[in-house]
Design an enzyme around this catalytic site. Structure first.
Site, PDB file in Angstrom:
ATOM      1  CB  VAL A  19      37.311  35.974  43.535  1.00 33.46           C
ATOM      2  CG1 VAL A  19      38.626  36.418  44.124  1.00 33.46           C
ATOM      3  CG2 VAL A  19      36.178  36.868  44.018  1.00 33.46           C
ATOM      4  CB  SER A  20      32.965  35.220  41.012  1.00 30.79           C
ATOM      5  OG  SER A  20      31.872  34.549  40.399  1.00 30.79           O
ATOM      6  CB  SER A  21      34.313  36.278  35.733  1.00 27.53           C
ATOM      7  OG  SER A  21      34.958  35.093  35.302  1.00 27.53           O
TER       8      SER A  21
END
Length: 361
Positions: free
Chosen positions: A71-73
């Site tokens: 969900v985040s990168s």
């Protein structure tokens, strides 16, 4: 890393090469995961090889959902460079970024323009707090706010450029009203990167870039999600309203182009392909409406399509594929997208007034 991006052709301008060579990526990713052929490798700033991994041209995953989805990168630098170069920034321009994430891209924008001209938005308070701390440690103080990306951020509007580092099914209409007179939106819509320029108060339009992309989807109550694989298979195994038969559906077997067109036609859709003795089975579910179709392609190319509430969408999809095949299988950069203030999206081949066009909504 910056020199490698120049060699790859991702970095072309001196200003962006300077930014990539200056901003310390390692401050923004003290811990992350990298997907490899052997599985997922995890790194922290105390692990051997951490610094080398930070400066490779890889996407660094920094957060997973409870279901195990990323969900985040921090996106791979070559793709970030490609998007930033295509923003066509000039000194003094104001930029809004949707999807702060780690804050690394915000830092690159701040290095290029100055912190006072950069605004970034994310709906996750923890990510915003971490990004602010990393940005301050790197010497940047842009406006980083918590909010729904689908609503933009009117507080610092108008913006000359709006960059979305998240995946979209549809371009939110609120973004159009926050652009300057000649403002531009660069966003991942479906499986393409599209550059939309404001043409009037009523609409934006522009071409897709040659490169495909698939960012993590915008998380917003206003944006429909994509169904899971299990849900697609369960739904498409039901009884249809009707079954249609075709001698051939040109282009259906081209995985990339059929996926690209389907991602635009069904922004909340997902296709799953099963390979069975009787042929390939294309199972498609629209997560928003529940409509679905199941296309069975026999070894000799004949197609049998079971439809549930999706006859109109299937007809349009088959028409789009047929045009693509007849016109010499063009790349996605020959397609243009127009978005008006009512939220309607129109796709055209070879320019905004090309011979072929489709109202996607």
């Amino acid at each position: 890393m910056a020199a490698e991006l120049v060699t790859k052709g991702s970095l072309r301008s001196p200003a962006w090469r300077h930014a990539f060579a200056t901003v310390p990526r390692h401050l923004f990713v003290p811990a992350f995961h990298v997907r490899t052929a052997k599985g997922t490798a995890s790194y922290t700033d105390e692990a051997p090889g951490w610094l080398e991994a930070v400066y490779r041209d890889d996407t660094l995953i920094t957060r997973f959902s409870d279901e195990g989805l990323a969900v985040s990168s921090s996106t791979e630098p070559s793709l970030m460079a490609l998007m930033l170069e295509n923003l066509q920034l000039e000194d003094g321009m104001r930029v809004l970024e949707i999807g702060t994430g780690t804050g690394y891209n915000v830092a690159l924008l701040s290095e290029r323009l100055g912190s006072g001209l950069v605004t970034s938005l994310d709906r996750d308070p923890d990510l915003v707090e971490q990004a602010r701390a990393a940005l301050a440690a790197a010497g940047y103080r842009p406006t980083v706010v918590i909010g729904d990306g689908a609503e933009g951020y009117p507080g610092n509007a108008p913006y000359d450029r709006l960059l979305a580092t998240c995946g979209l099914g549809r371009v939110p209409v609120s973004w159009l009203s926050q652009l300057s007179t000649d403002g531009m939106i660069l966003a991942n819509v479906g499986l393409g990167l599209v550059r939309l320029t404001r043409r009037s108060h009523q609409f934006v339009q522009g071409p897709f870039l040659p490169q495909a992309a698939g960012f993590m989807r915008l998380r917003s109550p206003l944006a429909s999600g994509v169904p899971t694989l299990d849900r697609v298979l369960a739904a498409t195994g039901g009884d249809p309203d009707e079954v249609q038969h075709f001698e051939d559906v040109p282009g259906l077997d081209d995985h990339f182009m059929s996926e690209f067109l389907l991602s635009l036609l069904l922004p909340s859709g997902l296709r799953v392909i099963r390979h069975e003795p009787g042929g390939a089975v294309h199972c498609v579910l629209d997560g928003a409406s529940g409509a679905w179709f199941r296309a069975i392609v026999s070894p000799d190319g004949q197609v049998s399509v079971a439809l549930k509430g999706s006859a109109q969408k299937w007809k349009l999809f088959a028409e789009m594929l047929g045009v693509w095949a007849r016109e010499g299988r063009p790349g996605i950069d020959r397609y243009w997208l127009t978005v008006d203030r009512s939220g309607e999206h129109r796709l055209c081949l070879d320019g905004p007034r090309g011979r072929y066009g489709w109202d996607l909504d």
